[in-house]
Design a protein around this motif. Structure first.
Motif, PDB file in Angstrom:
ATOM      1  N   SER A  36       0.824  -1.216   0.000  1.00 14.66           N
ATOM      2  CA  SER A  36       0.000   0.000   0.000  1.00 14.66           C
ATOM      3  C   SER A  36       0.853   1.259   0.000  1.00 14.66           C
ATOM      4  O   SER A  36       1.873   1.341   0.676  1.00 14.66           O
ATOM      5  N   CYS A  37       0.384   2.244  -0.747  1.00 13.24           N
ATOM      6  CA  CYS A  37       1.040   3.555  -0.781  1.00 13.24           C
ATOM      7  C   CYS A  37       0.722   4.280   0.514  1.00 13.24           C
ATOM      8  O   CYS A  37      -0.444   4.437   0.885  1.00 13.24           O
ATOM      9  N   GLU A  38       1.760   4.733   1.192  1.00 14.64           N
ATOM     10  CA  GLU A  38       1.581   5.426   2.467  1.00 14.64           C
ATOM     11  C   GLU A  38       1.031   6.841   2.287  1.00 14.64           C
ATOM     12  O   GLU A  38       0.565   7.460   3.248  1.00 14.64           O
ATOM     13  N   ILE A  39       1.019   7.342   1.055  1.00 14.66           N
ATOM     14  CA  ILE A  39       0.520   8.694   0.802  1.00 14.66           C
ATOM     15  C   ILE A  39      -0.970   8.697   0.449  1.00 14.66           C
ATOM     16  O   ILE A  39      -1.749   9.434   1.028  1.00 14.66           O
ATOM     17  N   CYS A  40      -1.371   7.845  -0.497  1.00 14.92           N
ATOM     18  CA  CYS A  40      -2.763   7.870  -0.951  1.00 14.92           C
ATOM     19  C   CYS A  40      -3.562   6.619  -0.586  1.00 14.92           C
ATOM     20  O   CYS A  40      -4.773   6.586  -0.755  1.00 14.92           O
ATOM     21  N   GLY A  41      -2.881   5.569  -0.123  1.00 15.81           N
ATOM     22  CA  GLY A  41      -3.573   4.354   0.293  1.00 15.81           C
ATOM     23  C   GLY A  41      -3.862   3.354  -0.810  1.00 15.81           C
ATOM     24  O   GLY A  41      -4.393   2.278  -0.545  1.00 15.81           O
ATOM     25  N   LYS A  42      -3.528   3.680  -2.045  1.00 15.73           N
ATOM     26  CA  LYS A  42      -3.749   2.750  -3.146  1.00 15.73           C
ATOM     27  C   LYS A  42      -2.883   1.507  -2.932  1.00 15.73           C
ATOM     28  O   LYS A  42      -1.743   1.607  -2.494  1.00 15.73           O
ATOM     29  N   SER A  43      -3.440   0.320  -3.246  1.00 13.60           N
ATOM     30  CA  SER A  43      -2.732  -0.940  -3.003  1.00 13.60           C
ATOM     31  C   SER A  43      -2.357  -1.633  -4.304  1.00 13.60           C
ATOM     32  O   SER A  43      -3.039  -1.490  -5.320  1.00 13.60           O
TER      33      SER A  43
END
Length: 92
Positions: A36-43
Motif C-alpha cells: 500500500s502507498c503510504e501517501i494515498c492508500g492505493k494498493s
C-alpha cells in the motif's frame, strides 16, 4: 507446449498459459494487494508496482526524451512519447 500436449505453465484457475511469472498471474485471482502507498492508500499486488506508483507523488521523472528533454516516470513512457517526433508518412 511440451511433447504430449501438456501445458507446464498453465494457471489452474483460469487455464491461461503463461511463459513466465505464473506466481504473479495467480495473484490476480486472489485480489490480495499487500503493498500500500503510504501517501494515498492505493494498493498493489507487487512491490515494484508500488515503487513505480510512488513517483506520481514525488514528481520524480528520471527518464528524459533526447529530442526535447521532456521527462517521464519510465523508459516505456519515453519510448511512447518519442513517436511524436517521427514525421508522418505520406501515402500518395
Amino acid at each position: 507446449m511440451q511433447h504430449g500436449g501438456e501445458k507446464p505453465l498453465c494457471c489452474q484457475i483460469c487455464g491461461k498459459v503463461r511463459s513466465f511469472c505464473l506466481k504473479v498471474h495467480r495473484k490476480t485471482h486472489t485480489g490480495v494487494k499487500p503493498f500500500s502507498c503510504e501517501i494515498c492508500g492505493k494498493s498493489f499486488r507487487e512491490k515494484w508496482y508500488l515503487k513505480f506508483h510512488r513517483k506520481t507523488h514525488t514528481a520524480e521523472r528520471p527518464y528524459s526524451c533526447q529530442t526535447c528533454d521532456e521527462s517521464f516516470n519510465s523508459m516505456n513512457e519515453v519510448i511512447c512519447h518519442q513517436k511524436v517526433h517521427k514525421p508522418l508518412r505520406e501515402f500518395w
